[in-house]
Design an enzyme around this catalytic site. Structure first.
Site, PDB file in Angstrom:
ATOM      1  N   SER A  92       0.795  -1.235   0.000  1.00 31.93           N
ATOM      2  CA  SER A  92       0.000   0.000   0.000  1.00 31.93           C
ATOM      3  C   SER A  92       0.824   1.281   0.000  1.00 31.93           C
ATOM      4  O   SER A  92       0.292   2.343  -0.291  1.00 31.93           O
ATOM      5  CB  SER A  92      -0.952   0.022   1.196  1.00 31.93           C
TER       6      SER A  92
ATOM      7  N   LYS B 141       0.962   4.344   6.553  1.00 28.20           N
ATOM      8  CA  LYS B 141       0.312   5.240   5.587  1.00 28.20           C
ATOM      9  C   LYS B 141       0.928   6.626   5.711  1.00 28.20           C
ATOM     10  O   LYS B 141       1.804   6.872   6.530  1.00 28.20           O
ATOM     11  CB  LYS B 141      -1.200   5.357   5.857  1.00 28.20           C
TER      12      LYS B 141
END
Length: 178
Positions: free
Chosen positions: A36, A76
């Protein structure tokens, strides 16, 4: 012999205490799992997470996954700070109505041309008009393959482990992350 043994035991206990304090309050190592955050971080990268300092927009962070049954951690990038209104239109990020270039995505966006990398999105899609106090909006750099705030909503500040500041593996990627 007993004196020597006690001396060694004291040194080992002191070293363990120092390691535990540093890991709990200063920094901790971790491993990136998944794709991700590509192209910035890759599956299997070894990283150092700093637990000190103020979090800012575009910092890469590790936090306890809000949508996981097992205590998983996600990595993230902070996009929205408390009080921000966010919108993504035609792969362009707008924070409080101002366009922000996402330089960490520049190479990917230049390669795509006709393909949209990030679907259009606004905080309104989550039923929010701004990022609430004590919360953050996070996105993965690999937008087409990232489970992030677009899916599970904003994250609580208390769930943040810290900022990713250094990559220690693989050897060709060793260095500070900014």
């Amino acid at each position: 012999m007993v004196k020597e043994l006690m001396s060694w035991l004291k040194a080992i206990v002191l070293a363990l205490i120092i390691v535990l304090v540093v890991r709990e309050f200063v920094m901790t190592p971790s491993v990136v799992k998944g794709t991700s955050m590509e192209p910035t971080l890759h599956d299997g990268d070894r990283i150092i997470i700093s637990k000190l300092g103020k979090l800012e927009r575009f910092d890469q962070i590790a936090f306890i996954a809000p949508d996981s049954i097992a205590e998983e951690n996600y990595v993230k990038r902070i996009i929205g700070l408390p009080g921000d209104y966010l919108e993504i239109k035609d792969d362009e990020l707008f924070v409080n109505g101002v366009s922000y270039p996402e330089v960490y995505l520049a190479d990917v966006l230049n390669e795509l041309e006709a393909y949209r990398y990030t679907d259009d999105f606004s905080l309104n899609d989550l039923g929010l008009t701004e990022v609430p106090a004590g919360m953050y909006f996070v996105l993965g750099d690999n937008r087409p393959d990232s489970r992030d705030s677009r899916y599970f909503g904003v994250i609580e500040e208390e769930s943040i482990i810290g900022e990713i500041v250094f990559r220690i593996w693989p050897p060709e990627g060793i260095g500070l992350l900014n």
